[in-house]
Every structure is written in structure tokens, then in C-alpha cells.
Motif scaffolding. Structure first.
Motif, PDB file in Angstrom:
ATOM      1  N   GLU A   1      23.821  -7.704  53.181  1.00 39.60           N
ATOM      2  CA  GLU A   1      23.549  -8.530  54.125  1.00 39.60           C
ATOM      3  C   GLU A   1      23.730  -8.464  55.834  1.00 39.60           C
ATOM      4  O   GLU A   1      22.990  -8.606  56.443  1.00 39.60           O
ATOM      5  CB  GLU A   1      24.095 -10.215  53.729  1.00 39.60           C
ATOM      6  CG  GLU A   1      23.593 -10.710  52.421  1.00 39.60           C
ATOM      7  CD  GLU A   1      22.286 -11.489  52.823  1.00 39.60           C
ATOM      8  OE1 GLU A   1      22.490 -12.653  53.348  1.00 39.60           O
ATOM      9  OE2 GLU A   1      21.159 -10.872  52.374  1.00 39.60           O
ATOM     10  N   ARG A   2      25.129  -8.248  55.818  1.00 37.79           N
ATOM     11  CA  ARG A   2      25.773  -8.172  57.111  1.00 37.79           C
ATOM     12  C   ARG A   2      24.787  -6.966  58.110  1.00 37.79           C
ATOM     13  O   ARG A   2      24.427  -7.318  59.161  1.00 37.79           O
ATOM     14  CB  ARG A   2      27.228  -7.988  57.186  1.00 37.79           C
ATOM     15  CG  ARG A   2      27.758  -7.990  58.532  1.00 37.79           C
ATOM     16  CD  ARG A   2      29.287  -8.122  58.379  1.00 37.79           C
ATOM     17  NE  ARG A   2      29.754  -7.746  59.955  1.00 37.79           N
ATOM     18  CZ  ARG A   2      30.226  -8.820  60.512  1.00 37.79           C
ATOM     19  NH1 ARG A   2      30.129 -10.004  60.236  1.00 37.79           N
ATOM     20  NH2 ARG A   2      30.680  -8.567  61.740  1.00 37.79           N
TER      21      ARG A   2
ATOM     22  N   TYR B   1      21.642  -8.257  59.063  1.00 39.31           N
ATOM     23  CA  TYR B   1      21.649  -9.101  60.431  1.00 39.31           C
ATOM     24  C   TYR B   1      22.012  -8.067  61.489  1.00 39.31           C
ATOM     25  O   TYR B   1      21.115  -8.626  62.639  1.00 39.31           O
ATOM     26  CB  TYR B   1      22.593 -10.146  60.072  1.00 39.31           C
ATOM     27  CG  TYR B   1      22.384 -11.546  59.495  1.00 39.31           C
ATOM     28  CD1 TYR B   1      22.334 -11.360  58.073  1.00 39.31           C
ATOM     29  CD2 TYR B   1      21.986 -12.505  59.977  1.00 39.31           C
ATOM     30  CE1 TYR B   1      21.503 -12.574  57.321  1.00 39.31           C
ATOM     31  CE2 TYR B   1      21.463 -13.766  59.403  1.00 39.31           C
ATOM     32  CZ  TYR B   1      21.335 -13.609  58.108  1.00 39.31           C
ATOM     33  OH  TYR B   1      20.827 -14.783  57.364  1.00 39.31           O
TER      34      TYR B   1
ATOM     35  N   ALA C   1      20.078 -15.489  64.214  1.00 40.25           N
ATOM     36  CA  ALA C   1      21.017 -14.432  63.670  1.00 40.25           C
ATOM     37  C   ALA C   1      22.457 -14.436  63.772  1.00 40.25           C
ATOM     38  O   ALA C   1      23.339 -14.138  62.834  1.00 40.25           O
ATOM     39  CB  ALA C   1      20.355 -13.094  63.828  1.00 40.25           C
TER      40      ALA C   1
ATOM     41  N   THR D   1      24.165 -17.635  61.971  1.00 41.32           N
ATOM     42  CA  THR D   1      24.136 -17.354  60.497  1.00 41.32           C
ATOM     43  C   THR D   1      24.738 -15.892  60.033  1.00 41.32           C
ATOM     44  O   THR D   1      24.532 -15.828  58.857  1.00 41.32           O
ATOM     45  CB  THR D   1      22.890 -17.487  59.866  1.00 41.32           C
ATOM     46  OG1 THR D   1      21.813 -16.624  60.385  1.00 41.32           O
ATOM     47  CG2 THR D   1      22.560 -19.063  59.944  1.00 41.32           C
ATOM     48  N   LEU D   2      25.338 -15.281  61.102  1.00 41.50           N
ATOM     49  CA  LEU D   2      25.920 -13.949  60.514  1.00 41.50           C
ATOM     50  C   LEU D   2      27.168 -14.020  59.485  1.00 41.50           C
ATOM     51  O   LEU D   2      28.118 -14.553  59.610  1.00 41.50           O
ATOM     52  CB  LEU D   2      26.452 -13.227  61.837  1.00 41.50           C
ATOM     53  CG  LEU D   2      26.949 -11.937  61.659  1.00 41.50           C
ATOM     54  CD1 LEU D   2      25.819 -11.046  61.601  1.00 41.50           C
ATOM     55  CD2 LEU D   2      27.632 -11.360  62.974  1.00 41.50           C
TER      56      LEU D   2
END
Lengths: 146, 372
Positions: free
Chosen positions: B98-99, B102, B280, B283-284
């Protein structure tokens, strides 16, 4: 007719408004770096050409002559040779040449190195007159480093 | 110009615009047949900076092609990096953390703004206004400083890797990006007051340089050129890749199809990119930045793979054919500028030469991307 005069007035006003904005910039601080009087700050991750990491344990580099950097280089700009010294089990590095003229500074070699022997230098003043100035001998560079 | 009257060809004047002309932004050459100052015919001549990128891909391993991707469209290099990374990840069926996704979105959108800033300065420069170039490059410099602190490079980033990104972003970068977002919003207001409302710019762009939707479809034009003609198409929303479906943003569409419409699309896109970056960053997530199961030797299974992204200039598609070996069997690049440039020959017919230069600038072409 009224529309024509209005367009002239609006147009003229837009030019005056634009000039007022540029005039404001005259009194704002300078944004450019005054090189060479001021030197730009080079970030830690800056990708210059490659260089050996100094290993304090051996007072030398960490290269094990595996040739991974040479294999992974897209431009084929690294050439290295190792020789087997008497009594030693493994090869030791004898030649490590970087042809910087074809290097595209992608950093794949640094990531490929299993021992972390390579790093990026922070050098950016690399103007020269001759192609030979860009054939770096990394072993020599490490020895000359203070 | 009277459309029905046409000078015989031997009475026309042939002019080479480029390959060394300042307004062609590189080595584009356009063979113009002129009747006075009006254009009868225009033929773009390509290939002056052809570097065989597709062939080069067939001669090197999958990771070794990475530096090449950033050199196609050097102004929006990260989108090209992203497309190639996503393509190979699709082939290898790698799940990206996920990270990392982002970080990819934040940096790519920052790069998109930087790309638009170069276009903006150069475009107004083509129309005869020198000062805005200095302001836009000041903004671009802020972005490049941010990206340099993460990627280590200022233009050809080659930052992404198969399975994630090699370097994590830090608090300094996030703080710097937040400052930049608020700064950029103010600057956009300034640009509108200084340039968009300027009477000279309006007279040079409005109702001039029509590229209607049919012509866009005929040549396969995409990006701001198509959106300026009323075609509501953006790969980020129509075929969401990465994590773009999680963010709220609008696709600016203008229906006028003139140079001004394309100009406005790009100006609005900068604001939308800022919105994406803002969301982004808010919500990182925390977590790893590289996938665990990336093989050391990249050998995608036998097959045919395709991935497309939206770059600053339009739709970029990459199609890779793998025969199961460590070297791609074929890599086809569908670059947006190639389609967008070929439109010029038809679009500028019957125009004044000076207006055609404005039209050429509004296409926002990067010539290495055309010639590959």
C-alpha cells in the motif's frame, strides 16, 4: 460600438494588472542560487557516479569480485578484474574501472551489490576537456580519499 | 483564407520549420507549404532523435530497461517508470504494498505538475512572453528539489522498482509537499491574473487552432488535446490503475476545441493533481515499501501483457511479450506525443504561420517521446 470600447478597456486593464504583478516580483527576494558564490545543498540520496564505500575494518573496500554490478549495468560501463593472491582462498580486486561517459546514473549497480561496497558520490562539478578524464579508477579514488 | 482557392504547388513557398527552431522544442521538423503566410500543407518529419528504445528493450534484461523509460518523455519520467513497473508487476503477479502505491501516486502527480510547468513557461514563451517562464521554472524547481530528496535525481528519476520503491519518503518531504501545495494554489491564482486574463494571450488562443473530437479520434489523440475537444477520457478514471480509484478528483473537460481549451485543461489539471496529492498524504499508510516475493532474476511467464497510464500528455501504453526468458521478446510503446503530433498536419491547414506555432505549443509535445 459599446462592446468594442469595452474590449479595449478590459484589454488595457489586463495589461496593467499583469505589469503590476511583475512589478511586485521586483521587490521580492531572489529565488535563484547564486552559484558559484553560494553552493547548492546536495541531498543525501543524490545519485552521482559510483564510488567505493570505505570499510574501516579492512581499511579498504568491501568488493568481493562477484561481478554483479558489471552484469546488471545496462550500459556496460563497469569493468573489473580480480586476481588470486598466493595463499588466499578468494579473489581480490585488482582493477575497477568506471567509464562514466556511458553511465546513465540509474543506480542499479548499487542495488545489485551483495556486500554494499558501492555508493553514490556527491560530486557534481564534472566538466572536463578530455574523454579520458571520465574513466574513473575506483580503487585509486578510494586510496586518494582522505 | 479562401478554402476553395489553392495556389498551384509550384507557386507555393516551402519552408522548413525546424529541426533547429526554438518553437519546436527539440528536433521536430515540419515541412510547410505556404501561400504567403497561410499554410497550405504541413508534413511533420519524424526520426531526428530516434534511439531505438523498442529494439533496445529486446537486448537487455527486464530491469535494465528501467533507465530507458525515463528518457522517453523526460518531463514526466515517473509516469513512464510507473507504467513499466506496473506492466512487469502484472506479468509477475506481484502485489505492491500500500505505502509504495501511495508514494508512487504522490511523486508521479508532483512530476505531472512539474511537467505542466515546463509546458506553461515554454508555451507562453512561444507566444512572445518571456517573464512567465522564470516564474514557472521557479515552481518547477520547488518540485524538483522535493523529488531529488527522495529519488536522488532531478530529471531522469528511474525511481520505481518491480514490487515497490527503493527509498521511503520522510517527514521533511511530506512537510515540503504540504508547503508546496498551499504555495502552488496561490501561484495558480497569480498565473490566471497575469497570463490567462491577458488580452494578447486571449486573442492569440481563443477560437484559433481547432482540433475537433472527430479529428482526435481519427489520429488517436489523448490527454489534454482530447479533453480540450470535449472527449471525457482519462486513463486514471476510465481504466483505474494503481490506487487512483480511491481519490476524489475531477477530469477537466472543455468543449471549445481551440488552443485556449487545451490551455485551460492543463491549468485545471494542476489543481486536480494538487487535490490528489493532498488526499494521498492525508491517508498515507505505514508499512513496507517493497513487496516480499520479488524474484532476484526477473523472468515473467510466457505471455502477452499490456498496461496503460495517463501521463501529462495523454495515454501511454506498453505492451510486452515475454517468452519466459530474462530478456523481453518484444516491447511496444504507444507514446501519447506520437499521435498528438501527427494531428498537427491536418489541424494547421489554412492557418497563419504564427497561429500554427501557437497550436504546436498547445499540443505540448516532447520530441524524444515522438521519435522513441
Amino acid at each position: 460600438m459599446a462592446a468594442y470600447i469595452k474590449s479595449i478597456l478590459v484589454g488595457t486593464w489586463s495589461l496593467i494588472a499583469g505589469l503590476a504583478i511583475t512589478l511586485r516580483f521586483v521587490f521580492k527576494p531572489v529565488v535563484t542560487c547564486q552559484y558559484p558564490h553560494a553552493v547548492p545543498k546536495i541531498p543525501d540520496r543524490y545519485r552521482g557516479h559510483i564510488d567505493f564505500v570505505y570499510d574501516p575494518a579492512t581499511c579498504s573496500h568491501k568488493c568481493i569480485v562477484c561481478g554483479m554490478c558489471q552484469k546488471t549495468c545496462p550500459s556496460g560501463c563497469i569493468s573489473l578484474e580480480g586476481e588470486k593472491l598466493e595463499g588466499a582462498k578468494k579473489k581480490t580486486l585488482s582493477v575497477y574501472q568506471l567509464n562514466f561517459t556511458t553511465c546513465s546514473l540509474c543506480g542499479l549497480c548499487v542495488e545489485a551489490c551483495p556486500t554494499g561496497a558501492l555508493t553514490f558520490s556527491k560530486e557534481y562539478n564534472l566538466a572536463g576537456f578530455d574523454e579520458k578524464e571520465y574513466h574513473f579508477d575506483l580503487i585509486k579514488r578510494l586510496q586518494e580519499r582522505p | 483564407m479562401n478554402a476553395e482557392y489553392q495556389l498551384p504547388e509550384d507557386e507555393c513557398f516551402v519552408l522548413n520549420l525546424g529541426p533547429q527552431h526554438p518553437s519546436t522544442h527539440g528536433v521536430a521538423r515540419i515541412k510547410l507549404t505556404l501561400d504567403g503566410e497561410y499554410i497550405c500543407k504541413a508534413e511533420p518529419v519524424l526520426g531526428y532523435i530516434h534511439r531505438m528504445h523498442e529494439k533496445m528493450a529486446e537486448n537487455r534484461t527486464w530491469p535494465q530497461f528501467f533507465p530507458n523509460t525515463g528518457r522517453l518523455d523526460y518531463l514526466h519520467a515517473l509516469a513512464y517508470n510507473q507504467n513499466y513497473a506496473c506492466l512487469v508487476e502484472r506479468a509477475l503477479a506481484i502485489e505492491v504494498p500500500e505505502r509504495a502505491e501511495y508514494i508512487r501516486v504522490i511523486t508521479t502527480e508532483l512530476n505531472r505538475i512539474a511537467s505542466h510547468m515546463v509546458w506553461y513557461g515554454a508555451f507562453v514563451l512561444d507566444l512572445g512572453g518571456f517573464t512567465p517562464l522564470l516564474y514557472t521554472f521557479d515552481d518547477r524547481e520547488q518540485i524538483l528539489d522535493l523529488l531529488e530528496s527522495v529519488t536522488g535525481s532531478r530529471l531522469t528519476f528511474s525511481y520505481f522498482r518491480f514490487g515497490g520503491v527503493p527509498n521511503d519518503i520522510d517527514d521533511d518531504f511530506i512537510a515540503g509537499t504540504k508547503t508546496f501545495i498551499s504555495r502552488m494554489r496561490e501561484r495558480i491564482k497569480m498565473y490566471h491574473a497575469l497570463i490567462t486574463k491577458n488580452v494578447i494571450l486571449i486573442n492569440r488562443l481563443k477560437d484559433i487552432g481547432f482540433i475537433p473530437a472527430e479529428m482526435c479520434r481519427k489520429y488517436g489523440a489523448s490527454g489534454p488535446v482530447a479533453r480540450g475537444a470535449g472527449i471525457d477520457y482519462d486513463v486514471r478514471r476510465n481504466e483505474p490503475y494503481s490506487i487512483y480509484d480511491r481519490f476524489e478528483f475531477e477530469i477537466p473537460v472543455y468543449h471549445e476545441a481551440d488552443s485556449m481549451a487545451r490551455y485551460m485543461v492543463r491549468m485545471d489539471e494542476i489543481l486536480q493533481s494538487l487535490r490528489i496529492i493532498e488526499q494521498a498524504i492525508a491517508t498515507l499508510p505505514a508499512g513496507p515499501i517493497m513487496a516480499d516475493k520479488v524474484p532476484k532474476l526477473i523472468r515473467p511467464p510466457k505471455g502477452d501483457y499490456y498496461h496503460a497510464v495517463e501521463t501529462a500528455r495523454g495515454r501511454l501504453g506498453m505492451r510486452a511479450v515475454s517468452d519466459g526468458s530474462a530478456i523481453p521478446w518484444r516491447l511496444k510503446l504507444r507514446t501519447p506525443c506520437f499521435s498528438n503530433m501527427l494531428i498537427f498536419g491536418e489541424a494547421c491547414r489554412g492557418m497563419l504561420l504564427a497561429d500554427a506555432v501557437a497550436l504546436f505549443g498547445s499540443l505540448d509535445l516532447v520530441i524524444p517521446d515522438v521519435d522513441k
